[in-house]
Design a protein around this motif. Structure first.
Motif, PDB file in Angstrom:
ATOM      1  N   ASP A  13       4.483 -13.930   6.271  1.00 47.02           N
ATOM      2  CA  ASP A  13       3.726 -14.970   5.574  1.00 47.02           C
ATOM      3  C   ASP A  13       4.620 -15.778   4.643  1.00 47.02           C
ATOM      4  O   ASP A  13       4.553 -17.007   4.613  1.00 47.02           O
ATOM      5  N   ALA A  14       5.458 -15.093   3.890  1.00 47.12           N
ATOM      6  CA  ALA A  14       6.351 -15.790   2.954  1.00 47.12           C
ATOM      7  C   ALA A  14       7.353 -16.669   3.696  1.00 47.12           C
ATOM      8  O   ALA A  14       7.664 -17.784   3.253  1.00 47.12           O
ATOM      9  N   MET A  15       7.833 -16.203   4.844  1.00 45.34           N
ATOM     10  CA  MET A  15       8.817 -16.986   5.592  1.00 45.34           C
ATOM     11  C   MET A  15       8.203 -18.242   6.184  1.00 45.34           C
ATOM     12  O   MET A  15       8.812 -19.322   6.135  1.00 45.34           O
ATOM     13  N   TYR A  16       6.986 -18.157   6.738  1.00 45.70           N
ATOM     14  CA  TYR A  16       6.435 -19.368   7.333  1.00 45.70           C
ATOM     15  C   TYR A  16       5.975 -20.350   6.268  1.00 45.70           C
ATOM     16  O   TYR A  16       6.071 -21.567   6.472  1.00 45.70           O
ATOM     17  N   VAL A  17       5.542 -19.873   5.120  1.00 45.59           N
ATOM     18  CA  VAL A  17       5.190 -20.794   4.037  1.00 45.59           C
ATOM     19  C   VAL A  17       6.442 -21.482   3.500  1.00 45.59           C
ATOM     20  O   VAL A  17       6.438 -22.695   3.245  1.00 45.59           O
ATOM     21  N   VAL A  44       0.112 -23.564  11.509  1.00 44.84           N
ATOM     22  CA  VAL A  44      -0.849 -23.005  12.471  1.00 44.84           C
ATOM     23  C   VAL A  44      -0.245 -21.816  13.212  1.00 44.84           C
ATOM     24  O   VAL A  44      -0.888 -20.760  13.349  1.00 44.84           O
ATOM     25  N   ILE A  45       0.991 -21.955  13.664  1.00 37.29           N
ATOM     26  CA  ILE A  45       1.633 -20.854  14.384  1.00 37.29           C
ATOM     27  C   ILE A  45       1.881 -19.671  13.445  1.00 37.29           C
ATOM     28  O   ILE A  45       1.701 -18.511  13.835  1.00 37.29           O
ATOM     29  N   GLY A  46       2.267 -19.951  12.216  1.00 32.47           N
ATOM     30  CA  GLY A  46       2.487 -18.879  11.251  1.00 32.47           C
ATOM     31  C   GLY A  46       1.220 -18.121  10.940  1.00 32.47           C
ATOM     32  O   GLY A  46       1.221 -16.891  10.860  1.00 32.47           O
ATOM     33  N   PHE A  47       0.124 -18.844  10.762  1.00 28.91           N
ATOM     34  CA  PHE A  47      -1.150 -18.181  10.491  1.00 28.91           C
ATOM     35  C   PHE A  47      -1.578 -17.326  11.670  1.00 28.91           C
ATOM     36  O   PHE A  47      -1.981 -16.157  11.498  1.00 28.91           O
ATOM     37  N   ALA A  48      -1.486 -17.874  12.867  1.00 24.99           N
ATOM     38  CA  ALA A  48      -1.902 -17.124  14.057  1.00 24.99           C
ATOM     39  C   ALA A  48      -1.027 -15.886  14.269  1.00 24.99           C
ATOM     40  O   ALA A  48      -1.539 -14.814  14.618  1.00 24.99           O
ATOM     41  N   SER A  49       0.266 -16.016  14.033  1.00 22.49           N
ATOM     42  CA  SER A  49       1.139 -14.863  14.246  1.00 22.49           C
ATOM     43  C   SER A  49       0.926 -13.791  13.179  1.00 22.49           C
ATOM     44  O   SER A  49       0.983 -12.601  13.481  1.00 22.49           O
ATOM     45  N   SER A  50       0.659 -14.195  11.948  1.00 18.87           N
ATOM     46  CA  SER A  50       0.410 -13.178  10.926  1.00 18.87           C
ATOM     47  C   SER A  50      -0.928 -12.475  11.157  1.00 18.87           C
ATOM     48  O   SER A  50      -1.038 -11.266  10.917  1.00 18.87           O
ATOM     49  N   VAL A  51      -1.934 -13.186  11.649  1.00 25.96           N
ATOM     50  CA  VAL A  51      -3.207 -12.547  11.984  1.00 25.96           C
ATOM     51  C   VAL A  51      -3.024 -11.578  13.148  1.00 25.96           C
ATOM     52  O   VAL A  51      -3.534 -10.456  13.122  1.00 25.96           O
ATOM     53  N   ALA A  52      -2.274 -11.996  14.160  1.00 24.09           N
ATOM     54  CA  ALA A  52      -2.044 -11.120  15.311  1.00 24.09           C
ATOM     55  C   ALA A  52      -1.238  -9.878  14.915  1.00 24.09           C
ATOM     56  O   ALA A  52      -1.539  -8.771  15.352  1.00 24.09           O
ATOM     57  N   PHE A  53      -0.235 -10.078  14.068  1.00 21.89           N
ATOM     58  CA  PHE A  53       0.577  -8.944  13.632  1.00 21.89           C
ATOM     59  C   PHE A  53      -0.233  -7.992  12.763  1.00 21.89           C
ATOM     60  O   PHE A  53      -0.123  -6.771  12.892  1.00 21.89           O
ATOM     61  N   ALA A  54      -1.074  -8.534  11.889  1.00 22.14           N
ATOM     62  CA  ALA A  54      -1.924  -7.688  11.051  1.00 22.14           C
ATOM     63  C   ALA A  54      -2.930  -6.914  11.900  1.00 22.14           C
ATOM     64  O   ALA A  54      -3.204  -5.734  11.633  1.00 22.14           O
ATOM     65  N   LYS A  55      -3.481  -7.575  12.923  1.00 23.83           N
ATOM     66  CA  LYS A  55      -4.416  -6.886  13.813  1.00 23.83           C
ATOM     67  C   LYS A  55      -3.709  -5.780  14.587  1.00 23.83           C
ATOM     68  O   LYS A  55      -4.268  -4.703  14.794  1.00 23.83           O
TER      69      LYS A  55
END
Length: 64
Positions: A13-17, A44-55
């Motif tokens: 999250d910190a890296m994509y922000v 958008v890609i950062g949010f989707a990847s962090s949600v997928a990784f958290a899941k």
């Protein structure tokens, strides 16, 4: 690189922000609209990847 997987999600999250803010700053300095679109894509890609990784961390699988 953290001791737990949750630390890795937070780092992602910190890296994509940070990347998004860097691209936005370059866009403001140059005045080009392409950088703003690139920042939106990064967000958008950062949010989707962090949600997928958290899941994946929570359940052990991304696709059910």
């Amino acid at each position: 690189r953290g001791p737990r997987a949750q630390d890795r999600v937070l780092c992602l999250d910190a890296m994509y922000v940070s990347a998004m803010l860097l691209v936005l700053t370059i866009g403001l300095r140059t005045g080009s609209e392409v950088y703003f679109e690139a920042a939106l894509i990064i967000a958008v890609i950062g949010f989707a990847s962090s949600v997928a990784f958290a899941k994946f961390v929570m359940r052990g699988e991304v696709i059910e």
